[in-house]
Design a protein around this motif. Structure first.
Motif, short mmCIF file in Angstrom:
data_model
loop_
_atom_site.label_atom_id
_atom_site.label_comp_id
_atom_site.label_asym_id
_atom_site.label_seq_id
_atom_site.Cartn_x
_atom_site.Cartn_y
_atom_site.Cartn_z
N GLY A 101 0.91 -1.10 0.00
CA GLY A 101 -0.02 -0.09 -0.23
C GLY A 101 0.82 1.14 0.07
N GLY A 102 0.68 2.15 -0.75
CA GLY A 102 1.25 3.21 -0.92
C GLY A 102 2.38 3.58 -1.97
N VAL A 103 2.80 2.29 -2.57
CA VAL A 103 3.89 2.31 -3.32
C VAL A 103 3.22 2.82 -4.89
CG1 VAL A 103 5.16 0.71 -4.93
CG2 VAL A 103 5.04 0.39 -2.50
N LYS A 104 4.09 3.70 -5.30
CA LYS A 104 3.68 4.30 -6.43
C LYS A 104 4.51 4.39 -7.65
CE LYS A 104 1.60 8.36 -3.85
NZ LYS A 104 1.36 9.86 -3.95
N VAL A 105 5.64 3.86 -7.43
CA VAL A 105 6.81 3.56 -8.47
C VAL A 105 7.28 1.99 -8.32
CG1 VAL A 105 9.01 4.14 -9.43
CG2 VAL A 105 7.44 5.89 -8.57
N ARG A 117 0.21 2.70 -11.44
CA ARG A 117 1.54 3.11 -10.88
C ARG A 117 2.42 3.62 -12.06
NH1 ARG A 117 -1.34 0.64 -7.55
NH2 ARG A 117 -0.66 -0.01 -5.65
N TYR A 118 3.59 4.24 -11.52
CA TYR A 118 4.66 4.62 -12.60
C TYR A 118 5.43 3.10 -12.66
CZ TYR A 118 8.16 7.06 -14.89
OH TYR A 118 9.15 7.52 -15.78
N ASN A 119 5.38 2.71 -13.82
CA ASN A 119 6.34 1.44 -14.15
C ASN A 119 7.49 1.51 -14.92
OD1 ASN A 119 4.03 -1.02 -13.26
ND2 ASN A 119 2.98 0.75 -14.33
N ILE A 120 8.89 1.00 -14.34
CA ILE A 120 9.92 1.01 -14.70
C ILE A 120 10.16 -0.28 -15.42
CG2 ILE A 120 12.37 1.69 -14.55
CD1 ILE A 120 11.46 3.40 -12.11
N CYS A 121 10.65 -0.12 -16.52
CA CYS A 121 10.90 -1.64 -17.22
C CYS A 121 12.15 -1.99 -17.35
CB CYS A 121 10.22 -1.71 -18.81
SG CYS A 121 10.18 -3.31 -19.72
N TYR A 122 12.87 -3.11 -16.64
CA TYR A 122 14.18 -3.64 -16.70
C TYR A 122 14.56 -4.15 -17.77
CZ TYR A 122 18.26 -5.97 -15.20
OH TYR A 122 19.38 -6.71 -15.14
N VAL A 123 15.72 -3.78 -18.32
CA VAL A 123 16.36 -4.36 -19.69
C VAL A 123 17.63 -4.36 -19.58
CG1 VAL A 123 16.66 -4.21 -22.09
CG2 VAL A 123 14.25 -3.27 -21.16
N ASN A 124 18.15 -5.88 -19.44
CA ASN A 124 19.75 -6.19 -19.44
C ASN A 124 20.27 -5.69 -20.86
OD1 ASN A 124 22.04 -6.81 -18.85
ND2 ASN A 124 21.52 -9.02 -18.20
N ALA A 125 20.66 -4.41 -20.94
CA ALA A 125 20.84 -4.08 -22.40
C ALA A 125 22.46 -4.12 -22.65
CB ALA A 125 20.45 -2.64 -22.39
N PHE A 126 23.26 -4.42 -21.66
CA PHE A 126 24.69 -4.64 -21.96
C PHE A 126 25.48 -5.90 -21.57
CE2 PHE A 126 23.71 0.13 -21.33
CZ PHE A 126 24.62 0.87 -22.10
N GLN A 127 24.74 -6.65 -21.20
CA GLN A 127 25.03 -8.05 -20.94
C GLN A 127 23.83 -9.00 -21.23
OE1 GLN A 127 28.12 -6.58 -17.21
NE2 GLN A 127 26.62 -8.24 -16.88
#
Length: 281
Positions: free
Chosen positions: A68-72, A85-95
């Protein structure tokens, strides 16, 4: 000379001009069949940054309902975004993710003089070979398709991990290889309407504006007394994850009144798993 002959000569002269003009045009580069095509008329959409100092969670090992309360929320690109929510997409871009080596052309994997793969030994991940523009373009073509998937899934931002892989490359990669590559990713990400994060890599933070990096996702700046240095470059557009209580305490004491900070277990595991930890300031 007959009118017909004059007409024929005029036609032949016009054709000759066209042929000469065509011959003098510079060669155009061949299109990369793997590259994601973007219409030339496409306009860059405005991007949104994470809300400053918002409660957040780092959910890379697997998705679960945010507290509860998590926005990101940051999740792996294969996981669904969280509505509202504000969603950040994790991408393993260098390995290369463990077990995913076969998904990459062999010549795109960094190799030493002995022909062996150069590895991130801590995580068992081969490094990608960013040493030439051609290599970077081919790698970016694949990663940009992942970014397209993030946009389609409803994410608001992308977190390309292992920006600092040059520091583990045994001297084969240089910082300028990393910056040239991430600029390509940033340009594509912005065209998809997403923000893009700088992951760690304090030594390159001074270039964030010229590279188009919008905010920072930072691991263990409290543990290494670097949090204020990141906020000096990114202001309040920083989200921090610590993996020790000491790191959390230091991050909260130095910048916790300005930016988002969370303490997670190193495995960033799901609730109910052995070792699961989530704490905040």
């Amino acid at each position: 000379m007959s009118i017909l002959s004059k007409s024929l000569l005029a036609t032949l002269a016009a054709v000759a001009v066209v042929l000469v003009a065509t011959h003098n045009q510079p060669d155009q580069p061949a299109e990369d069949p793997q590259a994601t095509q973007i219409p030339a008329t496409a306009k860059q959409k405005p991007v949104k940054l994470p809300p400053p100092q918002a409660p957040w969670d780092y959910q890379l090992a697997g998705p679960y309902p945010p507290a509860g309360g998590v926005k990101v929320v940051s999740r792996d690109r294969t996981a669904p975004a969280v509505p509202g929510r504000y969603n950040i997409c994790y991408v393993n871009a260098f390995q290369v993710q463990p077990g995913a080596q076969s998904e990459w052309d062999s010549d795109l994997l960094l190799k030493g003089a002995n022909g062996n793969l150069v590895m991130d030994e801590e995580w068992g991940e081969p490094l990608l070979d960013l040493r030439t523009d051609a290599q970077r373009r081919r790698i970016a073509a694949k990663v940009n398709r992942w970014i397209d998937g993030c946009a389609a899934a409803g994410y608001q931002a992308v977190e390309p991990d292992n920006y600092d892989s040059f520091s583990r490359s045994k001297g084969l990669l240089r910082p300028e290889h990393a910056t040239a590559y991430i600029k390509t990713l940033a340009d594509h990400t912005h065209k998809r309407g997403l923000a893009i994060a700088q992951k760690n890599t304090l030594e390159l933070a001074g270039q964030r504006e010229s590279l188009g990096l919008d905010f920072a996702v930072v691991e263990e700046c409290g543990q290494h007394n670097e949090c204020r240095q990141f906020t000096s470059h990114f202001g309040t557009a920083v989200v921090i994850v610590e993996y020790t209580d000491q790191g959390l305490e230091n991050a909260c004491a130095t910048v916790g009144d300005q930016v988002s900070v969370v303490r997670r277990d190193v495995a960033v595991s799901t609730p109910g798993s052995a070792g699961y930890v989530r704490k905040t300031c």
